[in-house]
Design a protein around this motif. Structure first.
Motif, PDB file in Angstrom:
ATOM      1  N   LEU A 115      -3.022  12.617 -15.835  1.00 41.94           N
ATOM      2  CA  LEU A 115      -4.334  12.028 -16.135  1.00 41.94           C
ATOM      3  C   LEU A 115      -4.502  11.784 -17.628  1.00 41.94           C
ATOM      4  O   LEU A 115      -5.569  12.031 -18.204  1.00 41.94           O
ATOM      5  N   SER A 116      -3.449  11.297 -18.250  1.00 41.54           N
ATOM      6  CA  SER A 116      -3.465  11.087 -19.693  1.00 41.54           C
ATOM      7  C   SER A 116      -4.339   9.907 -20.107  1.00 41.54           C
ATOM      8  O   SER A 116      -4.756   9.812 -21.264  1.00 41.54           O
ATOM      9  N   VAL A 117      -4.634   9.006 -19.173  1.00 45.32           N
ATOM     10  CA  VAL A 117      -5.482   7.850 -19.464  1.00 45.32           C
ATOM     11  C   VAL A 117      -6.925   8.170 -19.086  1.00 45.32           C
ATOM     12  O   VAL A 117      -7.185   8.831 -18.076  1.00 45.32           O
ATOM     13  N   ASP A 118      -7.862   7.707 -19.880  1.00 46.55           N
ATOM     14  CA  ASP A 118      -9.281   7.914 -19.621  1.00 46.55           C
ATOM     15  C   ASP A 118      -9.622   7.471 -18.196  1.00 46.55           C
ATOM     16  O   ASP A 118      -9.343   6.341 -17.800  1.00 46.55           O
ATOM     17  N   LEU A 119     -10.257   8.357 -17.418  1.00 46.56           N
ATOM     18  CA  LEU A 119     -10.544   8.071 -16.018  1.00 46.56           C
ATOM     19  C   LEU A 119     -11.580   6.968 -15.831  1.00 46.56           C
ATOM     20  O   LEU A 119     -11.718   6.428 -14.723  1.00 46.56           O
ATOM     21  N   ASP A 120     -12.292   6.594 -16.872  1.00 45.80           N
ATOM     22  CA  ASP A 120     -13.208   5.465 -16.755  1.00 45.80           C
ATOM     23  C   ASP A 120     -12.463   4.167 -16.436  1.00 45.80           C
ATOM     24  O   ASP A 120     -13.086   3.171 -16.051  1.00 45.80           O
ATOM     25  N   PHE A 121     -11.140   4.189 -16.613  1.00 47.55           N
ATOM     26  CA  PHE A 121     -10.343   3.033 -16.208  1.00 47.55           C
ATOM     27  C   PHE A 121     -10.577   2.702 -14.744  1.00 47.55           C
ATOM     28  O   PHE A 121     -10.568   1.523 -14.358  1.00 47.55           O
ATOM     29  N   ILE A 122     -10.785   3.708 -13.902  1.00 47.38           N
ATOM     30  CA  ILE A 122     -10.874   3.491 -12.458  1.00 47.38           C
ATOM     31  C   ILE A 122     -12.025   2.558 -12.086  1.00 47.38           C
ATOM     32  O   ILE A 122     -11.789   1.480 -11.499  1.00 47.38           O
ATOM     33  N   PRO A 123     -13.286   2.911 -12.379  1.00 51.89           N
ATOM     34  CA  PRO A 123     -14.361   1.992 -11.975  1.00 51.89           C
ATOM     35  C   PRO A 123     -14.314   0.651 -12.694  1.00 51.89           C
ATOM     36  O   PRO A 123     -14.678  -0.382 -12.122  1.00 51.89           O
ATOM     37  N   ARG A 124     -13.853   0.645 -13.941  1.00 52.59           N
ATOM     38  CA  ARG A 124     -13.760  -0.621 -14.680  1.00 52.59           C
ATOM     39  C   ARG A 124     -12.725  -1.535 -14.037  1.00 52.59           C
ATOM     40  O   ARG A 124     -12.954  -2.744 -13.881  1.00 52.59           O
ATOM     41  N   ALA A 125     -11.593  -0.973 -13.636  1.00 51.30           N
ATOM     42  CA  ALA A 125     -10.544  -1.785 -13.004  1.00 51.30           C
ATOM     43  C   ALA A 125     -10.981  -2.283 -11.636  1.00 51.30           C
ATOM     44  O   ALA A 125     -10.719  -3.441 -11.276  1.00 51.30           O
ATOM     45  N   VAL A 126     -11.637  -1.419 -10.858  1.00 49.76           N
ATOM     46  CA  VAL A 126     -12.125  -1.836  -9.535  1.00 49.76           C
ATOM     47  C   VAL A 126     -13.066  -3.021  -9.681  1.00 49.76           C
ATOM     48  O   VAL A 126     -13.008  -3.985  -8.903  1.00 49.76           O
ATOM     49  N   GLY A 127     -13.942  -2.986 -10.678  1.00 51.02           N
ATOM     50  CA  GLY A 127     -14.847  -4.110 -10.900  1.00 51.02           C
ATOM     51  C   GLY A 127     -14.115  -5.391 -11.256  1.00 51.02           C
ATOM     52  O   GLY A 127     -14.474  -6.478 -10.788  1.00 51.02           O
ATOM     53  N   LEU A 128     -13.053  -5.282 -12.043  1.00 50.79           N
ATOM     54  CA  LEU A 128     -12.291  -6.469 -12.448  1.00 50.79           C
ATOM     55  C   LEU A 128     -11.495  -7.067 -11.292  1.00 50.79           C
ATOM     56  O   LEU A 128     -11.170  -8.261 -11.310  1.00 50.79           O
ATOM     57  N   LEU A 129     -11.163  -6.262 -10.282  1.00 46.25           N
ATOM     58  CA  LEU A 129     -10.398  -6.781  -9.148  1.00 46.25           C
ATOM     59  C   LEU A 129     -11.208  -7.729  -8.272  1.00 46.25           C
ATOM     60  O   LEU A 129     -10.668  -8.336  -7.343  1.00 46.25           O
ATOM     61  N   ASP A 130     -12.483  -7.889  -8.564  1.00 47.33           N
ATOM     62  CA  ASP A 130     -13.282  -8.904  -7.879  1.00 47.33           C
ATOM     63  C   ASP A 130     -12.819 -10.309  -8.253  1.00 47.33           C
ATOM     64  O   ASP A 130     -12.963 -11.253  -7.476  1.00 47.33           O
ATOM     65  N   ARG A 131     -12.254 -10.429  -9.468  1.00 46.96           N
ATOM     66  CA  ARG A 131     -11.841 -11.754  -9.927  1.00 46.96           C
ATOM     67  C   ARG A 131     -10.386 -11.813 -10.381  1.00 46.96           C
ATOM     68  O   ARG A 131      -9.905 -12.880 -10.775  1.00 46.96           O
ATOM     69  N   CYS A 132      -9.685 -10.696 -10.347  1.00 48.36           N
ATOM     70  CA  CYS A 132      -8.286 -10.649 -10.756  1.00 48.36           C
ATOM     71  C   CYS A 132      -7.446 -10.003  -9.664  1.00 48.36           C
ATOM     72  O   CYS A 132      -7.953  -9.214  -8.867  1.00 48.36           O
ATOM     73  N   ASP A 133      -6.181 -10.344  -9.628  1.00 49.31           N
ATOM     74  CA  ASP A 133      -5.263  -9.744  -8.661  1.00 49.31           C
ATOM     75  C   ASP A 133      -4.510  -8.558  -9.253  1.00 49.31           C
ATOM     76  O   ASP A 133      -4.080  -7.673  -8.522  1.00 49.31           O
ATOM     77  N   ILE A 134      -4.321  -8.561 -10.577  1.00 47.65           N
ATOM     78  CA  ILE A 134      -3.651  -7.453 -11.259  1.00 47.65           C
ATOM     79  C   ILE A 134      -4.425  -7.134 -12.532  1.00 47.65           C
ATOM     80  O   ILE A 134      -4.770  -8.035 -13.302  1.00 47.65           O
TER      81      ILE A 134
END
Length: 235
Positions: free
Chosen positions: A99-118
């Motif tokens: 868990l070396s990366v900030d866990l806030d990545f999770i909700p931010r990435a999920v939101g971006l997957l609405d318009r991105c594939d990767i």
């Protein structure tokens, strides 16, 4: 079981010391933010108590935790393929067990997957507290990938990546069996015209590597130059 909104893949290798506390930390993070996710733990070649602990965790909470073990050490590409087959959601987030990366990545990435594939979580674009050797090695690899493969992305590590499963499923066949699978997916996705984006992340990692760094560097750079040569031959 009700389908989760997204799946989290964590490849693991001999993680008996941090598996339980870090998994609990992740589950608390998800609960506190009202996020409905399943966590898939994929062991590759573990020889310590990781396998026992993984199975125990799955038995304790089979609705949120799933575990499998592959015998080959370092076969994280195979772990990724297996996860694609077993995930019960359309979205996949990949994390490291430390868990070396900030866990806030999770909700931010999920939101971006609405318009991105990767979604490419990037330490280079964000902030990183790591050893000088690791920063130099990863920075050099990124520069070579950008120059040789004409890629604009600046992080090809396993952790902090997010995918729409239905959109990348056709790219999975033939990806590397080792850590190079991320480079393969990003390269194939770019050539296929999939919408991708970079998300800066914070990273703090001073843990000693489980693998020989020189060997790992040789494998990664050899694979990179192999991709470059194949692209030259296709032109």
């Amino acid at each position: 079981m009700p389908s989760p909104d997204f799946s989290i893949l964590i490849p693991i290798y001999n993680e008996e010391e941090c598996l339980v506390p870090n998994l609990l930390k992740l589950l608390v993070f998800l609960r506190d933010r009202g996020l409905n996710a399943e966590v898939i733990l994929g062991s590759n070649g573990s020889t310590d108590s990781t396998i026992y602990l993984g199975r125990l965790l799955q038995e304790a909470d089979s609705e949120r935790i799933r575990f499998f073990h592959l015998k080959k050490r370092g076969a994280v590409g195979d772990v990724f393929r297996q996860t694609i087959r077993m995930a019960r959601s359309p979205l996949l987030i990949s994390l490291d067990m430390d868990l070396s990366v900030d866990l806030d990545f999770i909700p931010r990435a999920v939101g971006l997957l609405d318009r991105c594939d990767i979604v490419v979580g990037s330490k280079q674009s964000g902030s990183q507290k790591r050893s000088t050797l690791r920063k130099f090695g990863s920075g050099l690899f990124v520069l070579c990938a950008q120059a040789l493969l004409n890629l604009e992305y600046d992080d090809y590590s396993l952790g902090a990546k997010a995918y729409r499963i239905d959109r990348i499923a056709r790219l999975v066949n033939g990806i590397s069996r080792d850590t190079n699978y991320v480079l393969d997916l990003i390269c194939r996705g770019s050539r296929a015209g999939l919408p991708m984006t970079v998300l800066p992340v914070g990273c703090r990692d001073f843990r000693k590597s489980r693998f020989n760094l020189l060997t790992e560097a040789f494998v990664r750079f050899s694979h990179l130059f192999g991709l470059w040569l194949r692209q030259l031959m296709e032109k």
